[in-house]
Write an enzyme that holds these catalytic residues in place. Structure first.
Site, PDB file in Angstrom:
ATOM      1  N   TYR A  74       1.879 124.918  38.285  1.00  0.00           N
ATOM      2  CA  TYR A  74       2.044 125.126  36.545  1.00  0.00           C
ATOM      3  C   TYR A  74       1.757 127.111  37.077  1.00  0.00           C
ATOM      4  CZ  TYR A  74      -0.931 122.218  34.378  1.00  0.00           C
ATOM      5  OH  TYR A  74      -2.196 121.150  34.152  1.00  0.00           O
ATOM      6  N   HIS A 200       2.725 108.785  34.683  1.00  0.00           N
ATOM      7  CA  HIS A 200       1.794 107.977  33.586  1.00  0.00           C
ATOM      8  C   HIS A 200       3.067 107.067  32.787  1.00  0.00           C
ATOM      9  CE1 HIS A 200      -1.359 111.226  33.552  1.00  0.00           C
ATOM     10  NE2 HIS A 200      -0.768 111.946  33.689  1.00  0.00           N
ATOM     11  N   ASP A 251      -4.335 113.106  40.216  1.00  0.00           N
ATOM     12  CA  ASP A 251      -4.370 114.089  38.924  1.00  0.00           C
ATOM     13  C   ASP A 251      -4.616 114.955  38.679  1.00  0.00           C
ATOM     14  OD1 ASP A 251      -2.928 114.910  37.059  1.00  0.00           O
ATOM     15  OD2 ASP A 251      -3.161 112.530  35.289  1.00  0.00           O
TER      16      ASP A 251
HETATM   17 ZN   LIG Z   1      -0.721 115.541  35.702  1.00  0.00          ZN
END
Ligand SMILES: [Zn+2]
Length: 339
Positions: A74, A200, A251
């Site tokens: 992002y 998650h 992550d």
């Molecule tokens: Zn993430």
């Protein structure tokens, strides 16, 4: 010298490579405070830095036995191409999970409209970059965005990855805004299907877990990051009971070691269930490899070799090697076959 043991490479289904920079930083009392530091690091990155830093991080992943990565990105369009080039230079399989971000975060995360986002996604596809559609979260994307993104992913037969239920506050805010929990909202907006991966799902309730199972979607757990950020315990047993596919992600890259992710995953399940072998070794290794590849839409990825002469495997019987990898070895016991 023992005969080499070859395994499918591990697949890192969820990475934010730039967050590796934060691994030694302990400031911040919770996820939200950590997020402030993360936003600060993110705001200073240039395409050139991404290109340079990510090569090192992807090489480190390869060294740890991950032969493919889903980069949940992002930081912007040019930086997405930089990440792709870095992966090519490092020689790791790569899928760009290009994040759609309508609101919140910082300016560089956001697009003006879904149309603009899809234009950017198409520009990656035109250049031969494998992509997935990645609405960042229900925090960052309103229902109108989710509906369009869900439609597009189905129509184009692309993976769809989305963060969901990582933190209780995110669930509460979604209920306050939409009257639904995050995974219920995603289901309503057409974002739950067999190519969907929920990242998650730490705080998913039974209804949300049923929705995931009914849709044939997967869950990506990121145990070392979830531990580091105090997210909570992934509902491993409940996922297994429903036959939901589980894959793993590094992550925030606080740790780059697939064996540690799997050990933590099974450790959570054992502590909560009060028994051993909740997820059998074969299923754990499948979560580490095949499920991640399926989550990213990959049919092929490189294998890895286990160093059977490694000190951590001394005295382990041949039939116990795979279980010993998960229960007692670090990634330095693994090597990639591709030089
Ligand atoms: Zn993430």
């Amino acid at each position: 010298m023992a005969e080499p043991l070859t395994l499918p490479g591990f697949v890192n289904a969820h990475s934010h490579a730039f967050q590796r920079a934060l691994r030694g930083r302990s400031e911040g009392d919770d996820f939200w405070a950590w997020r402030e530091s993360m936003l600060e690091v993110a705001s200073g990155l240039t395409p050139g830095q991404v290109r340079k830093d990510y090569v090192d991080i992807y090489r480190e992943m390869l060294g740890a036995g991950y032969t493919a990565v889903g980069e949940f990105h992002y930081l912007g369009l040019d930086e997405g191409f930089s990440a792709f080039e870095a992966a090519q230079e490092a020689g790791i399989g790569f899928v760009l999970l290009y994040a759609a971000y309508a609101r919140g975060g910082i300016e560089r995360f956001r697009q003006d409209s879904v149309a603009r986002y899809l234009e950017q996604l198409e520009s990656f596809r035109e250049q031969g970059v494998r992509v997935g559609v990645a609405p960042h979260s229900v925090r960052a994307c309103p229902p109108s965005w989710l509906e369009e993104l869900g439609n597009y992913a189905v129509r184009e037969e692309l993976p769809l990855h989305v963060h969901a239920d990582e933190q209780p506050r995110e669930v509460e805010e979604c209920i306050a805004e939409q009257g639904l929990r995050p995974i219920e909202l995603l289901a309503d907006c057409g974002c739950l299907g067999p190519r969907t991966t929920l990242v998650h799902a730490t705080h998913a309730d039974n209804h949300e877990l049923d929705l995931i199972a009914d849709a044939g979607a997967r869950v990506c757990v990121c145990p070392t990051t979830e531990a580091n950020l105090g997210d909570g315990f992934a509902p491993i047993e409940q996922l297994c009971e429903r036959g939901i596919g589980i894959c793993i992600g590094s992550d925030s890259n606080v740790v780059i070691d697939p064996l540690e992710e799997l050990r933590e995953l099974e450790g959570i399940a054992r502590r909560r269930a009060g028994r051993r072998n909740v997820v059998p070794t074969g299923s754990l290794l499948c979560s580490g490899a095949d499920e991640g590849a399926a989550s990213l839409g990959l049919e092929a990825w490189d294998e890895i070799v286990v160093d059977l002469d490694h000190r951590s495997l001394h005295g382990v019987k041949e039939q116990d090697v795979l279980a010993a990898l998960v229960s007692g070895c670090s990634a330095d016991v693994l090597a990639t076959t591709a030089a």
